[in-house]
Every structure is written in C-alpha cells, then in structure tokens.
Scaffold this motif. Structure first.
Motif, short mmCIF file in Angstrom:
data_model
loop_
_atom_site.label_atom_id
_atom_site.label_comp_id
_atom_site.label_asym_id
_atom_site.label_seq_id
_atom_site.Cartn_x
_atom_site.Cartn_y
_atom_site.Cartn_z
N LYS A 243 33.27 -47.15 27.90
CA LYS A 243 34.10 -48.34 27.49
C LYS A 243 34.87 -48.02 26.23
O LYS A 243 34.40 -48.11 25.24
CB LYS A 243 33.23 -49.83 27.41
CG LYS A 243 33.90 -51.11 27.08
CD LYS A 243 33.37 -52.15 27.17
CE LYS A 243 33.86 -53.60 26.65
NZ LYS A 243 33.05 -54.70 26.71
N ASP B 12 37.12 -49.10 23.49
CA ASP B 12 37.61 -50.44 23.12
C ASP B 12 38.77 -50.20 21.97
O ASP B 12 38.51 -48.94 21.15
CB ASP B 12 36.38 -51.36 22.44
CG ASP B 12 36.70 -52.61 22.49
OD1 ASP B 12 37.82 -53.05 22.63
OD2 ASP B 12 35.68 -53.50 22.60
N TRP C 79 38.66 -53.89 30.97
CA TRP C 79 38.21 -55.01 30.90
C TRP C 79 39.53 -56.33 30.66
O TRP C 79 40.01 -56.10 29.58
CB TRP C 79 37.31 -55.28 29.45
CG TRP C 79 36.56 -56.34 29.10
CD1 TRP C 79 36.43 -56.82 27.81
CD2 TRP C 79 35.70 -57.23 29.95
NE1 TRP C 79 35.64 -57.93 27.66
CE2 TRP C 79 35.28 -58.27 29.03
CE3 TRP C 79 35.59 -57.42 31.25
CZ2 TRP C 79 34.54 -59.32 29.50
CZ3 TRP C 79 34.57 -58.34 31.75
CH2 TRP C 79 33.98 -59.39 30.70
N CYS D 288 39.85 -50.91 27.05
CA CYS D 288 39.38 -52.47 26.60
C CYS D 288 40.12 -52.28 25.41
O CYS D 288 40.30 -51.46 24.77
CB CYS D 288 37.98 -52.45 26.47
SG CYS D 288 37.42 -54.04 25.79
N ASP E 239 26.69 -51.95 24.75
CA ASP E 239 27.91 -52.44 24.19
C ASP E 239 27.75 -51.96 22.74
O ASP E 239 26.98 -51.30 22.19
CB ASP E 239 28.33 -53.95 24.71
CG ASP E 239 29.60 -53.90 24.47
OD1 ASP E 239 30.27 -54.30 23.42
OD2 ASP E 239 30.43 -54.05 25.63
N ASP E 240 28.59 -52.56 21.84
CA ASP E 240 28.92 -52.35 20.50
C ASP E 240 27.32 -52.55 19.68
O ASP E 240 26.66 -53.34 20.10
CB ASP E 240 29.83 -53.35 20.17
CG ASP E 240 30.21 -53.22 18.68
OD1 ASP E 240 29.89 -52.18 17.91
OD2 ASP E 240 31.06 -54.12 18.07
N ARG F 217 39.28 -57.49 11.38
CA ARG F 217 37.76 -57.50 11.69
C ARG F 217 37.14 -56.55 10.92
O ARG F 217 36.14 -55.73 11.13
CB ARG F 217 37.54 -57.20 13.31
CG ARG F 217 36.35 -57.53 13.86
CD ARG F 217 35.99 -56.92 15.39
NE ARG F 217 35.04 -57.45 15.94
CZ ARG F 217 34.33 -56.98 16.96
NH1 ARG F 217 34.50 -55.56 17.10
NH2 ARG F 217 33.25 -57.54 17.49
N ASN G 289 39.74 -52.76 18.73
CA ASN G 289 39.64 -54.37 18.35
C ASN G 289 40.64 -54.73 17.08
O ASN G 289 40.15 -55.56 16.69
CB ASN G 289 38.01 -54.64 17.89
CG ASN G 289 37.47 -54.78 19.37
OD1 ASN G 289 38.08 -55.64 20.38
ND2 ASN G 289 36.30 -54.33 19.23
N GLY H 189 39.75 -55.56 22.81
CA GLY H 189 39.46 -57.19 22.73
C GLY H 189 39.50 -57.60 23.71
O GLY H 189 40.33 -58.66 23.79
N GLY H 190 39.24 -57.29 25.21
CA GLY H 190 39.43 -57.87 26.37
C GLY H 190 40.73 -56.84 26.81
O GLY H 190 40.82 -55.72 26.81
N TRP I 293 26.62 -57.24 25.76
CA TRP I 293 27.51 -57.76 24.68
C TRP I 293 27.16 -59.42 24.61
O TRP I 293 26.53 -59.56 23.64
CB TRP I 293 28.99 -57.60 24.79
CG TRP I 293 29.77 -57.88 23.69
CD1 TRP I 293 30.60 -59.04 23.79
CD2 TRP I 293 29.45 -57.81 22.51
NE1 TRP I 293 31.25 -59.24 22.56
CE2 TRP I 293 30.62 -58.79 21.66
CE3 TRP I 293 28.74 -57.26 21.70
CZ2 TRP I 293 30.61 -58.79 20.18
CZ3 TRP I 293 28.99 -56.94 20.19
CH2 TRP I 293 29.70 -57.81 19.57
N TRP J 278 29.61 -47.92 24.78
CA TRP J 278 30.75 -48.57 24.34
C TRP J 278 31.25 -47.71 23.14
O TRP J 278 30.42 -47.10 22.36
CB TRP J 278 30.33 -49.87 23.73
CG TRP J 278 31.48 -50.57 22.96
CD1 TRP J 278 32.34 -51.61 23.28
CD2 TRP J 278 31.70 -50.65 21.68
NE1 TRP J 278 33.04 -52.12 22.61
CE2 TRP J 278 33.07 -51.51 21.48
CE3 TRP J 278 31.40 -49.94 20.49
CZ2 TRP J 278 33.52 -51.78 20.13
CZ3 TRP J 278 31.89 -50.13 19.23
CH2 TRP J 278 32.93 -51.17 19.17
N ASP K 158 38.37 -60.96 27.02
CA ASP K 158 37.33 -61.43 26.23
C ASP K 158 36.76 -62.93 26.59
O ASP K 158 35.74 -63.21 26.34
CB ASP K 158 37.35 -61.28 24.66
CG ASP K 158 37.02 -59.91 24.19
OD1 ASP K 158 36.22 -59.26 24.92
OD2 ASP K 158 37.22 -59.65 23.08
C1 GLA Z 1 35.72 -56.38 22.22
C2 GLA Z 1 35.19 -56.29 23.67
C3 GLA Z 1 33.87 -56.78 23.94
C4 GLA Z 1 32.91 -56.17 23.02
C5 GLA Z 1 33.38 -56.37 21.61
C6 GLA Z 1 32.22 -55.82 20.80
O1 GLA Z 1 35.86 -57.77 21.77
O2 GLA Z 1 36.45 -56.83 24.15
O3 GLA Z 1 33.62 -56.96 25.38
O4 GLA Z 1 32.67 -54.99 23.72
O5 GLA Z 1 34.37 -55.78 21.20
O6 GLA Z 1 32.52 -55.65 19.60
#
Ligand code: GLA
Length: 744
Positions: free
Chosen positions: A490, A492, A559, A540, A380-381, A457, A494, A542-543, A350, A425, A562
């Motif tokens: 992972k 997530d 996680w 996760c 990741d994303d 977002r 967000n 956003g952290g 990421w 992810w 962030d």
């Molecule tokens: C969130 C996660 C990050 C990453 C981004 C990807 O913010 O916490 O670690 O994976 O999304 O968009």
C-alpha cells in the motif's frame, strides 16, 4: 490487417483520413467522429466531436463576420476572419484569441506572443508512448491510429506536435502535446495544456468531482455560464479537493440518456481543467498541468512532453461514459500481472490497532481472519523505524524491532502458513525530522533556503525530482521486499507539497520542480513495479487523494477514502465510479460506531457498501462476537462467489444518493448471465414510500432467478416493471439481489 476468427485476413478500415481538397482530418470509428481542419492562413480549426458521421460535407466551417474588438490575422485585411471567434484546436497567446490559451510561452525577448500555424502532419498506426509518462496503450497496432499535427511559430521556431489517437472499438480519443524548441534561443513554457476543445454555442453543464480528505469525489453539476470556471489542484498532487476529471453534457443528460464528453487527465500532480464560455456563447475546455508555479525552461533542441488526456464521448448518458472509462482504464491503462486478477479480500490492521500493536496481537487477528476465510493480512503504518505515533521514522524503512522481536519475516511466514497473503504499508515520498534519513541527508526534502518548511502531520516531502533521493528509497524498499516475502504494497502519501524548491535546480529552473517531482515519482514506480511484478500495488493518499488515471498505470487499485462510514461511502463511491472502475476502488468494513463520523450502521449495510468495491475488513476481529464472526464468514463466502461480476462486470448507477434518501447500483457480468444489485435506504420513516427498484443492463429476452428466493423473473420485467423493495423499520438498511440466468 487482422486475422478474424475464421482466420481470413481482413482489411481494417482506416480510422483517420485527410481530405486534401477540403483540408479536413476525419478521425472516426463506428461510434464517433472527430473533425478538424486546416483553415485559412494555416490555422488549425475544430469542427466537431461526437456521434459518428459517415461522410462529412463541410457544413461546420465557422461562419465569418466582422466583430468589434476581435482582431484579425496579421498581414491581412479580411475583417471577418478572427481567431477570437473561431473554434480552434490549440491556442496560444497574443494572436487575437482572447480566450483561455492552451500554451503560454515567454520568448527570449520577454514577449508572450505566439502564432501557431500548420506545418505538417503524419498518420501512424498504433499509439506512440509518452516518454517518462503514463498513458493509455495498445496491445496491437491495429487497435488504434494516431494523427500527429505539427504546428509552428515561425518567428521563434517553436514546434508543437498535437497527438490524437483514436481507438477502433472504444469511444475514446486520447490527446497529448509535445513541444520542441527548434530555434536558437532559450524560451520558457509558462503553461502547456494537453488539450483544448472548443464547443459551438450550445447550453452545457459541467460535472466535476470536488471533495476533502475523508470526503472525496462528490459529484458537482452546474450550468456553464459566461466567464472562466476552473477546477484544479496546486497541492503538488491530484488531491482530495478536486479530482483531475471533468465532464460536459447537455442540460437534460442523465445517467441513461443524452450526450456527454468526459475528460480524464493521465497525471498525478498539479492539474487544471478550465471551462470558459466566451462572448458568443462558445465554450472552451482546456486540461493540463496547472500553470500555477509552473515555468519550464526549454533550451534549443530540447523537447517537453505534456501528459495525456483521455476524452470519452457518449450518447448514452453518464453511465455510458463511465463504462467506457471503466473498460479503458482497466484494460489499457492498468498493467501488470494483477490487472485482470481477482483481488484478494484483505484484513487491514489500521483501524483495528492504529500504532498500538506487536507481533502477538497481530497474530490473533490473523488467526481470526483465517477462520472467516479472509485471504490477505495488510500490515499498515507503524512497523518501521521506531514509529509509535505519526511524528517519526518516515524514511527509515527497516523493521521496528520492539514490535517484531523475531523479525518481520517470521511474522510474514506465519501469515503465509495460515494460507494467507501478506501486505505491507509504505509512505515512500516522505521524511520525518526524527529519522536516520533526515539525520544523514537533511537536504533531501523540499524546502526553500533560509525558510523553515511547513510541517503537515509532522512530516515533510522528499524531493523526488532528485535521482539520489529516489535511489535511496528504491534500495531500502528493494531490500525489504526481497527479504520479507511480501505480496502486496500500500503506497501512501499523507500530505501535500509546500516549500516548492529543489536544491539541485538553478533559480531559472525552479518552476520545473513540481513536474520533475511527478516525473521522478513515475520513474521510481516504474522501477519498483517492474522489479516486483508479482506484488499487488495499491495506491493511497490519506484515502483517495491520488486517484487518477496516471497512478493507475502503475497501481491497479487505490484506497478510495479514509472515511469508512458506509453511508458517507455511498456518495464517495458513487462519485468515484463516474470516472474510475470498480476494480480500482478498495472498500473496507470497519467498526460501528464509525471512527470518522460516529455513525452506527448495521454490519450488513457496511458489508454491502464495501462489497460494491474491492472488498476487505479494517477492524479488530478478536473483539467481535461469535454471531458477528459468523456473519462475516458468510459475507466473505458470498463475496468470493460474486467477485468476478463485481470487479470485472459492467457497473451501472441506478439511483443517485445525492438526490434521494436511497441509492442503488448494479453489476452485470459481461455475458449478462449474472447480476448483483445493491440498494441502500438512508433514513427510515413513519410513513415510508413504496419504493420500486428497476434494474438495468440485463438481457430482456432471458429469465433470471433470484438466488436467495429462487423466484424466476424476466430481464425485461426486472428492468421495466421493476419490483417493490421490502421496507425496513430502521435507518441505514441495505438489500443485495443476486440473479442468475435460467433457461426455463
Ligand atoms: C493514511 C491512509 C490510512 C492509513 C494511515 C496510516 O491516512 O489512508 O489508510 O494507512 O495513513 O498512517
């Protein structure tokens, strides 16, 4: 009965007793006691929670006194008995107890009054599970006993089962509540707290974990005063802003000494922890689903199961409480094959590439990662749909051909050929307008008819309360996980939930939408984690927006933030460790200057902070110098050596970064034969202080050798005398001390 080591059968002491004469329930193990009683008029009153009492002699019955403006029991003339001043186990509304209610019910006639009295009780061995919800569990029935007290509101025939589980060898009482409508009319639950705890008149501090995105779980401590103080989330999820954990302690409790009571909510949605000091300086704590936007319709014969709260008592300060939570969450909340496994060292792309990658770029990172000994690559994303930035494709979990022209399997095979594992992810609860999923099912998201939903977002939230929505996501993920050879996911999330409305619920049930979302999410997590038991799942949001004891039931790690800046992470990880084990906290080394704070820190400090959790890297290794890569290789080798102590040892906080220009903590192996301490100095000074570091948790009678210097020092000396630390003439320095027991 249990079999002891020499195979003799021994009778286990009962953990719960009921004294018929005094009507007192006593839950106890060798560490703690919890006392409650059936008081006059069938009222369930609270007596005590704390250090173990051998035999209770009845000294804590609430004194009686005629108090102005505090009502009495209906149908009686005794003015000295008032529910407003009694310490109680579970309170409703409208019965003369004016403090924060645990339960609020709207009866069929529109009234809110409820009068809960004792009806029956049972004591069972083990711990019943909570239907559809995560909860602490037992491996054998000998481990715990459960008291179930049934209260009833006679007029409406509403029954309330209060569950109390006490573990034999842990300083824990787990509480939950189940409500059953045994009457003939439909009622509405407007609030169902999972527990209530009334403290007698004593000064208390409350500790909470507030924060923000990229700034989570900072310890906040304040004195409990008159009025109501609430710690809550109404964001549909646990949130970065306020974690679902609080602790109450004596004003002089510190990390090592004093009494503390911790409350951790096993739930991943809206929550509320409220603390109220009443007119007589008694303090009521309630923990449960936030009543904001909550309204649950209960038709005759229907039940409602409220989630669990884990209550920990410690008289060994905050560290004592944290260690009990660490063991409990690690051993009796986390499940699955990975719960005790050493977690792999990852490289995540990421912060290395963001959305700008393709197969050949990633392969170069994989090659470098292999050379330094990293064990897993996490994609990741940006690998799915046509996602080149964050405004499209959520909901389309098919591989983005432009980035992987040969398919993802070819890339994942490449990673495996290098001897590494492959992670990926997902953000399964979300949908983008620009997605095939939205084009096919524009009704799948949470939105109120006639209103435009609020973007965040550039994305929207799927209604996870709907079976067809969950099935769609399950099938897409299953397809991908079955074909691409994936070892880690992972998960997530967000954004937070707005426009709370479910198109499949009638108007009178809209107040159920948020809890149904969480129940649906849990059902999907259960299905996926059962279907793919070998996958290591990481939460996760956003952290660290969804770090809670409920999510850990499905995913053993998360996680943490962030924010990857080493210095910011000191307070984040310090705060997180109050309630969550180190094996659940992932931490990565990222580039310097840091992308979130702009701060430049030494590579060693970044590594020492990340090594204090589940370790990994999140930077472009192809851009590192040969010297840096050599240093990273050494860090990876070292972490592999200390990993068991870090992830499964006892963690003790030594110096709080919130109050000092330094921070320190130590990890001690369960047998105390090995320990790793880290100490961090924030800003350097022209006139530095001579800082002594005193360790903790070691064996005073044994000698320890410093692995780096070879020097041998007694455990007693390390813990009491301590040692002077080297002074570094630069900002953001760190030291790692690795000790092993020697027999000399
Ligand atoms: C969130 C996660 C990050 C990453 C981004 C990807 O913010 O916490 O670690 O994976 O999304 O968009």
């Amino acid at each position: 009965m249990t079999k002891s080591e020499n195979n003799l059968t021994q009778v286990n002491e009962p953990l719960i007793t009921f004294d018929q004469k005094t009507q007192v329930f006593h839950l106890h193990n060798k560490h703690l006691s919890y006392l409650l009683s059936i008081d006059e008029g069938g009222i369930l009153s609270h007596l005590y929670f704390g250090r173990r009492i051998r035999n209770y002699h009845g000294q804590r019955r609430s004194p009686r006194r005629d108090r102005g403006f505090s009502g009495n029991l209906p149908g009686t003339t005794d003015r000295t008995y008032s529910l407003d001043s009694l310490l109680r186990e579970y309170s409703g509304k409208g019965d003369g107890d004016f403090r924060t209610p645990a339960l609020v019910v709207r009866q069929a006639d529109g009234s809110h009054t409820i009068f809960l009295t004792y009806r029956s009780h049972q004591i069972v061995s083990g711990k019943p599970s909570l239907e559809g919800l995560p909860a602490a569990y037992v491996e054998t029935d000998e481990e715990a006993q459960t008291l179930i007290v049934t209260l009833e509101d006679e007029v409406s025939s509403l029954r309330v089962d209060l569950f109390y589980t006490i573990y034999r060898d842990r300083n824990v009482v787990a509480r939950s509540v189940k409500i059953k409508n045994t009457g003939r009319t439909t009622i509405h639950l407007e609030k169902v707290a999972s527990m209530q705890m009334d403290f007698n008149n004593r000064p208390l501090d409350v500790i909470s974990l507030p924060g923000a995105h990229a700034n989570e779980r900072h310890q906040q401590r304040e004195a409990v005063g008159f009025g109501i103080k609430e710690f809550s989330s109404s964001r549909g999820t646990t949130s970065h802003q306020m974690n679902s954990f609080i602790a109450l302690c004596d004003p002089d409790t510190n990390e090592f000494h004093g009494e503390v009571y911790g409350f951790s909510f096993v739930y991943s949605g809206n929550h509320k922890e409220s603390v109220e000091m009443d007119q007589f300086r008694q303090t009521r704590v309630t923990v449960g689903i936030n009543d904001d936007q909550f309204d649950w319709q209960l038709t005759p014969n229907e039940s409602f199961q409220a989630p669990e709260v884990l209550m920990v008592y410690s008289n060994h300060g905050l560290n004592g409480m944290s260690q009990t939570f660490h063991h409990l969450l690690r051993e009796r909340i986390a499940r699955g094959k990975n719960k005790y496994r050493e977690r792999p060292i990852v490289i995540n792309n990421w912060e290395a590439t963001f959305f700008d990658f393709n197969e050949s770029k990633l392969k170069k990172i994989v090659d470098e990662a292999k050379n330094v000994g990293i064990e897993m690559f996490v994609l990741d994303d940006g690998w799915f749909g046509h996602r080149d930035n964050d405004d499209s494709s959520l909901g389309d979990w098919q591989v983005f051909e432009k980035k992987f022209p040969n398919g993802l399997r070819r890339f994942s095979d490449y990673v495996h050929q290098q001897g590494m594992k492959m992670g990926i992810w997902f953000e399964p609860e979300m949908i983008s307008y620009d997605s095939d999923l939205y084009r096919q099912h524009p009704d799948y998201l949470l939105k109120v008819p006639g209103r435009k939903p609020t973007p965040s977002r550039d994305q929207y939230v799927l209604d996870m309360g709907r079976q067809e929505v969950r099935d769609n996501i399950f099938n897409q993920m299953k397809q991908l996980l079955q074909t691409e050879n994936i070892d880690y996911v992972k998960w997530d999330m967000n954004r937070h939930l707005t426009d709370v409305y479910s198109t499949v619920l009638p108007a009178e049930r809209q107040g159920e939408t948020l809890h149904r979302y969480v129940l649906g999410l849990y059902e999907l997590l259960e299905k996926l984690t059962t279907k793919f038991p070998n996958i290591l799942w990481e939460g996760c949001s956003g952290g660290g927006g969804r770090i809670d004891a409920g999510f850990m039931y499905y995913m053993p790690q998360s996680w943490a933030s962030d924010n990857t800046d080493a210095i910011a992470r000191l307070t984040i990880q310090y705060g997180t460790s109050l309630a969550y084990p180190i094996s659940s906290m992932t931490a990565h080394v990222s580039e310097s200057p840091n992308q979130q704070t702009g701060r430049a820190t030494p590579l060693k400090t970044r590594a020492d902070v990340a090594m204090s959790g589940v370790f990994g890297y999140e930077l472009d290794l192809t851009k590192m110098t040969a010297m840096e890569k050599m240093a990273i290789k050494k860090q990876v080798t070292l972490y592999k050596e200390i990993r068991p102590v870090i992830q499964y040892g006892n963690f003790i906080r030594l110096i709080n970064p919130n109050q000092n220009n330094r921070c320190a903590w130590i990890f001690v192996a369960p047998d105390k034969k090995e320990a790793v301490a880290f100490s961090f100095h924030v800003l350097s000074s022209a006139q530095p202080t001579f800082d002594v570091l005193r360790l903790a948790g070691l064996d005073s009678d044994r000698n320890y050798q410093n692995v780096a210097t070879g020097k041998v020092i007694g455990g007693d000396e390390l813990m009491n005398t301590g040692f002077y630390e080297k002074i570094d003439n630069f900002d953001f320095s760190s030291h790692l001390y690795h000790f092993k027991v020697v027999t000399v």
